[in-house]
Design a protein around this motif. Structure first.
Motif, PDB file in Angstrom:
ATOM      1  N   LEU A 125      -2.391   3.376  -4.027  1.00 41.21           N
ATOM      2  CA  LEU A 125      -3.287   4.210  -3.853  1.00 41.21           C
ATOM      3  C   LEU A 125      -2.848   5.666  -3.065  1.00 41.21           C
ATOM      4  CD1 LEU A 125      -6.144   2.200  -1.720  1.00 41.21           C
ATOM      5  CD2 LEU A 125      -6.381   3.419  -3.851  1.00 41.21           C
ATOM      6  N   PHE A 126      -1.422   5.554  -2.500  1.00 38.33           N
ATOM      7  CA  PHE A 126      -1.102   6.662  -1.824  1.00 38.33           C
ATOM      8  C   PHE A 126      -0.354   7.316  -3.125  1.00 38.33           C
ATOM      9  CE2 PHE A 126      -1.437   4.674   2.313  1.00 38.33           C
ATOM     10  CZ  PHE A 126      -1.842   5.777   2.994  1.00 38.33           C
ATOM     11  N   ILE A 127       0.237   6.586  -4.200  1.00 37.91           N
ATOM     12  CA  ILE A 127       0.984   7.507  -5.281  1.00 37.91           C
ATOM     13  C   ILE A 127      -0.322   8.004  -6.123  1.00 37.91           C
ATOM     14  CG2 ILE A 127       1.997   6.800  -7.568  1.00 37.91           C
ATOM     15  CD1 ILE A 127       3.558   4.587  -6.079  1.00 37.91           C
ATOM     16  N   GLU A 128      -1.388   7.482  -6.199  1.00 35.35           N
ATOM     17  CA  GLU A 128      -2.631   7.876  -6.687  1.00 35.35           C
ATOM     18  C   GLU A 128      -3.237   9.382  -6.301  1.00 35.35           C
ATOM     19  OE1 GLU A 128      -5.090   4.827  -7.664  1.00 35.35           O
ATOM     20  OE2 GLU A 128      -4.108   4.013  -9.160  1.00 35.35           O
ATOM     21  N   GLY A 129      -2.977   9.326  -4.971  1.00 34.84           N
ATOM     22  CA  GLY A 129      -3.328  10.837  -4.050  1.00 34.84           C
ATOM     23  C   GLY A 129      -4.504  10.411  -3.097  1.00 34.84           C
ATOM     24  N   GLN A 130      -4.732  11.629  -2.375  1.00 34.10           N
ATOM     25  CA  GLN A 130      -6.063  11.773  -1.741  1.00 34.10           C
ATOM     26  C   GLN A 130      -7.401  11.295  -2.252  1.00 34.10           C
ATOM     27  OE1 GLN A 130      -5.870  14.181   2.052  1.00 34.10           O
ATOM     28  NE2 GLN A 130      -7.775  15.193   0.968  1.00 34.10           N
ATOM     29  N   ASN A 131      -7.523  12.049  -3.337  1.00 34.89           N
ATOM     30  CA  ASN A 131      -8.755  11.716  -4.140  1.00 34.89           C
ATOM     31  C   ASN A 131      -8.967  10.460  -4.319  1.00 34.89           C
ATOM     32  OD1 ASN A 131      -9.350  14.762  -3.943  1.00 34.89           O
ATOM     33  ND2 ASN A 131      -8.869  15.156  -6.006  1.00 34.89           N
ATOM     34  N   ARG A 132      -8.222   9.725  -4.954  1.00 36.44           N
ATOM     35  CA  ARG A 132      -8.371   8.464  -5.204  1.00 36.44           C
ATOM     36  C   ARG A 132      -8.628   7.574  -4.017  1.00 36.44           C
ATOM     37  NH1 ARG A 132     -10.718   4.595  -7.662  1.00 36.44           N
ATOM     38  NH2 ARG A 132      -9.344   2.649  -8.200  1.00 36.44           N
ATOM     39  N   ILE A 133      -8.213   7.741  -2.805  1.00 34.66           N
ATOM     40  CA  ILE A 133      -8.101   7.138  -1.616  1.00 34.66           C
ATOM     41  C   ILE A 133      -9.650   7.482  -1.056  1.00 34.66           C
ATOM     42  CG2 ILE A 133      -7.871   7.208   0.854  1.00 34.66           C
ATOM     43  CD1 ILE A 133      -4.850   7.643  -0.112  1.00 34.66           C
ATOM     44  N   ILE A 134     -10.074   8.781  -1.292  1.00 33.80           N
ATOM     45  CA  ILE A 134     -11.521   9.198  -1.119  1.00 33.80           C
ATOM     46  C   ILE A 134     -12.567   8.522  -1.990  1.00 33.80           C
ATOM     47  CG2 ILE A 134     -12.905  11.077  -0.801  1.00 33.80           C
ATOM     48  CD1 ILE A 134     -10.351  12.780  -0.044  1.00 33.80           C
TER      49      ILE A 134
END
Length: 90
Positions: free
Chosen positions: A22-31
């Motif tokens: 999730l962190f690799i995929e970035g903030q938008n993915r986490i959101i």
């Protein structure tokens, strides 16, 4: 504590770790995940299945903690804010 586990997995940058991914995929993915889990909890709220409600609540809280970590915010800071609001309303 769950926040420490999230920190460790974030730093591991391993494709085997869901958190790291999730962190690799970035903030938008986490959101996006926080939003998905919030919707799932809302949908589950209309039923009377306590076990499923707890599971969805755990999913939302978990992903919220990941988002807090991404924003460099500790859960204690949120708790402090809630306590301040409570004091103001006394």
């Amino acid at each position: 504590i769950l926040e420490n586990i999230i920190d460790e997995r974030k730093l591991s940058k391993s494709n085997k770790s869901y958190v790291s991914k999730l962190f690799i995929e970035g903030q938008n993915r986490i959101i996006q995940k926080v939003g998905e889990e919030a919707v799932e909890l809302i949908i589950e709220s209309k039923d009377n299945n306590k076990k499923k409600f707890i599971e969805e609540s755990a999913d939302l809280l978990f992903h919220f903690l990941i988002l807090l970590n991404k924003k460099n915010i500790k859960l204690d800071e949120i708790v402090d804010e809630l306590q301040l609001r409570n004091k103001r309303n006394d």
